[in-house]
Design an enzyme around this catalytic site. Structure first.
Site, PDB file in Angstrom:
ATOM      1  NE  ARG A  89      10.051  42.075   1.419  1.00 20.50           N
ATOM      2  CZ  ARG A  89      10.980  42.702   0.685  1.00 20.50           C
ATOM      3  NH1 ARG A  89      11.923  42.016   0.081  1.00 20.50           N
ATOM      4  NH2 ARG A  89      10.963  44.016   0.590  1.00 20.50           N
TER       5      ARG A  89
ATOM      6  CB  SER B 247       6.029  46.829   1.433  1.00 24.61           C
ATOM      7  OG  SER B 247       7.065  47.612   0.937  1.00 24.61           O
TER       8      SER B 247
ATOM      9  CD  GLU C 174       6.850  42.663   2.839  1.00 23.81           C
ATOM     10  OE1 GLU C 174       7.784  42.620   3.658  1.00 23.81           O
ATOM     11  OE2 GLU C 174       6.703  43.580   2.036  1.00 23.81           O
TER      12      GLU C 174
HETATM   13  N1  EPU Z   1       5.817  54.214  -6.898  1.00 29.54           N
HETATM   14  C1  EPU Z   1       4.630  54.834  -7.234  1.00 29.54           C
HETATM   15  N2  EPU Z   1       3.890  55.363  -6.234  1.00 29.54           N
HETATM   16  C2  EPU Z   1       4.294  55.326  -4.924  1.00 29.54           C
HETATM   17  C3  EPU Z   1       5.520  54.721  -4.603  1.00 29.54           C
HETATM   18  C4  EPU Z   1       6.266  54.151  -5.610  1.00 29.54           C
HETATM   19  O1  EPU Z   1       4.237  54.875  -8.378  1.00 29.54           O
HETATM   20  O2  EPU Z   1       3.556  55.826  -4.064  1.00 29.54           O
HETATM   21  C5  EPU Z   1       6.614  53.604  -7.963  1.00 29.54           C
HETATM   22  C6  EPU Z   1       8.043  54.109  -7.939  1.00 29.54           C
HETATM   23  O3  EPU Z   1       8.171  55.249  -8.728  1.00 29.54           O
HETATM   24  C7  EPU Z   1       8.816  52.939  -8.467  1.00 29.54           C
HETATM   25  C8  EPU Z   1       8.016  51.734  -8.031  1.00 29.54           C
HETATM   26  O4  EPU Z   1       6.710  52.203  -7.699  1.00 29.54           O
HETATM   27  O5  EPU Z   1       8.825  52.955  -9.874  1.00 29.54           O
HETATM   28  C9  EPU Z   1       8.638  50.976  -6.893  1.00 29.54           C
HETATM   29  O6  EPU Z   1       8.725  51.802  -5.742  1.00 29.54           O
HETATM   30  P1  EPU Z   1       9.924  51.670  -4.703  1.00 29.54           P
HETATM   31  O7  EPU Z   1      11.220  51.769  -5.402  1.00 29.54           O
HETATM   32  O8  EPU Z   1       9.656  52.625  -3.595  1.00 29.54           O
HETATM   33  O9  EPU Z   1       9.870  50.181  -4.152  1.00 29.54           O
HETATM   34  P2  EPU Z   1       8.683  49.183  -3.822  1.00 29.54           P
HETATM   35  O10 EPU Z   1       8.659  48.124  -4.873  1.00 29.54           O
HETATM   36  O11 EPU Z   1       7.419  49.903  -3.552  1.00 29.54           O
HETATM   37  C10 EPU Z   1      10.203  47.532  -2.524  1.00 29.54           C
HETATM   38  C11 EPU Z   1      10.144  46.794  -1.218  1.00 29.54           C
HETATM   39  C12 EPU Z   1      10.547  47.723  -0.075  1.00 29.54           C
HETATM   40  C13 EPU Z   1      11.947  48.236  -0.343  1.00 29.54           C
HETATM   41  C14 EPU Z   1      11.953  48.973  -1.685  1.00 29.54           C
HETATM   42  C15 EPU Z   1      13.330  49.415  -2.083  1.00 29.54           C
HETATM   43  C16 EPU Z   1       8.425  45.101  -1.473  1.00 29.54           C
HETATM   44  C17 EPU Z   1       7.046  44.654  -1.114  1.00 29.54           C
HETATM   45  N3  EPU Z   1       8.805  46.276  -0.991  1.00 29.54           N
HETATM   46  O12 EPU Z   1       9.199  48.549  -2.467  1.00 29.54           O
HETATM   47  O13 EPU Z   1      10.557  46.952   1.110  1.00 29.54           O
HETATM   48  O14 EPU Z   1      12.387  49.105   0.678  1.00 29.54           O
HETATM   49  O15 EPU Z   1      11.486  48.068  -2.719  1.00 29.54           O
HETATM   50  O16 EPU Z   1      14.068  48.346  -2.531  1.00 29.54           O
HETATM   51  O17 EPU Z   1       9.140  44.367  -2.155  1.00 29.54           O
HETATM   52  C18 EPU Z   1       9.215  46.269   2.947  1.00 29.54           C
HETATM   53  O18 EPU Z   1       9.300  45.127   2.502  1.00 29.54           O
HETATM   54  O19 EPU Z   1       8.562  46.536   3.984  1.00 29.54           O
HETATM   55  C19 EPU Z   1       9.832  47.362   2.222  1.00 29.54           C
HETATM   56  C20 EPU Z   1       9.719  48.633   2.590  1.00 29.54           C
END
Ligand code: EPU
Length: 338
Positions: free
Chosen positions: A165, A237, A334
């Site tokens: 990012r 996010s 972010e």
């Molecule tokens: N999780 C929870 N609780 C929740 C949601 C998720 O425990 O409410 C756990 C999930 O089970 C998983 C982990 O957290 O083990 C990660 O969740 P997820 O795969 O949804 O991805 P994220 O790390 O929360 C990142 C990006 C997103 C992108 C997704 C998919 C960042 C800040 N965010 O989210 O990007 O779509 O991965 O690759 O890196 C954005 O930047 O606006 C964005 C949506």
């Protein structure tokens, strides 16, 4: 070109915050804008921002400066080799429309980045990423207006300092450049990235995995987990996933054995901020008109469209404090807070 004083930004930020900018300038002809910029250099000596769809911004008050909004949106194949296409897009094109068009051109690589809100110009400033892919991996060159010399310059993808990012446009070139076009190096032969667990769960033995299949799956996953900003104000996010070193990681894992993380294989670990927030019990939590999304704890929402930017900022502060107290980790937004 438009040049309008006291302009309402509600439709120009996906949180749908009702604030005004002192001045709003949009353009659909790059050379007309460049000429205008040269003759009005003082705009760039004062407060200004460049916005795409405003999908990564939180306005906490009126913006006492100029909002520059590129609306140039021409794209096409610039070059072709045996293995790749170089596809160029102007900055104002909606990101997901661009992804869709690249797949129609049979130019592959961006499919995992389907449905991300925002524009092509913003995608590289922010180095958007999802489902194991970051846009920076596909950038060949970027054209930008240099706001010191008022000429168009070109920078290669390697020189953009892309990381999680982050890019040169948030650092050395901050307030010194307006991205006007991006050249993407895309593959002729699909190489589908299905590593991300969410995508894996859709892959079945008898279904051919094509870039279009990946796009459809990503759209399904995003629609299920993330609120549509056209319906509920949000900016994806809100925080970045914190990256920590092994010492701190080992310590955390001892205390929280179910910690969700990704080993970055460089001695660093990326911790799932969504999990940290979720474990603190914040899913669905409301503060004034702002709330934590029920399906994805990393997403803050303007629940009924009535929240002020300051309400969302206060909610973010509450979350940051609790996460820091429980895990000793600082969540860095972010979203750009203005
Ligand atoms: N999780 C929870 N609780 C929740 C949601 C998720 O425990 O409410 C756990 C999930 O089970 C998983 C982990 O957290 O083990 C990660 O969740 P997820 O795969 O949804 O991805 P994220 O790390 O929360 C990142 C990006 C997103 C992108 C997704 C998919 C960042 C800040 N965010 O989210 O990007 O779509 O991965 O690759 O890196 C954005 O930047 O606006 C964005 C949506």
């Amino acid at each position: 070109m438009k040049d309008i004083p006291n302009y309402c930004l509600k439709s120009l930020n996906t949180f749908k915050i009702d604030v005004n900018a002192d001045r709003f300038i949009s353009f659909d002809n790059l050379y007309e804008f460049l000429l205008f910029a040269k003759e009005n250099k003082n705009i760039f000596k004062q407060k200004f921002i460049v916005t795409g769809e405003g999908s990564n911004l939180l306005f906490t008050k009126d913006f006492n400066g100029t909002v520059i909004h590129p609306e140039t949106n021409i794209f096409g194949i610039l070059k072709e080799t045996d293995t790749h296409y170089i596809v160029q897009s102007e900055a104002g094109l909606k990101w997901d429309d661009f992804v869709d068009e690249t797949l129609k051109l049979r130019a592959y690589g961006l499919e995992n980045l389907s449905l991300i809100p925002g524009t092509v110009g913003a995608s590289v400033v922010q180095n958007i990423g999802a489902y194991g892919v970051e846009v920076g991996d596909f950038v060949d060159k970027i054209k930008y207006i240099c706001l010191e010399e008022f000429v168009i310059k070109t920078i290669t993808g390697e020189d953009c300092g892309f990381s999680y990012r982050n890019s040169i446009f948030k650092n050395e070139l901050k307030n010194k450049a307006i991205v006007v076009a991006v050249d993407f190096k895309l593959k002729k032969k699909p190489e589908c990235n299905t590593n991300y667990a969410d995508i894996q769960s859709y892959v079945a033995d008898n279904v051919p995995v094509t870039p279009m299949f990946i796009r459809d799956v990503v759209i399904k996953i995003r629609n299920k987990k993330l609120p549509d900003p056209d319906i509920i104000g949000n900016a994806g996010s809100f925080f970045k996933n914190p990256v920590i070193d092994k010492l701190q990681f080992d310590d955390l894992l001892i205390k929280f054995s179910d910690l969700r993380y990704y080993d970055l294989h460089n001695g660093k670990y990326k911790i799932a901020a969504a999990w940290l927030i979720d474990v603190c019990g914040f899913k669905g939590f409301e503060h004034k008109g702002a709330a934590v999304h029920e399906n994805q704890a990393l997403v803050l929402i303007n629940k009924l469209g009535q929240a002020k930017g300051q309400d969302i900022k206060e909610l973010a502060d509450i979350i940051q404090n609790k996460v820091q107290a429980k895990f000793g980790l600082i969540l860095e937004p972010e979203v750009i807070i203005l």
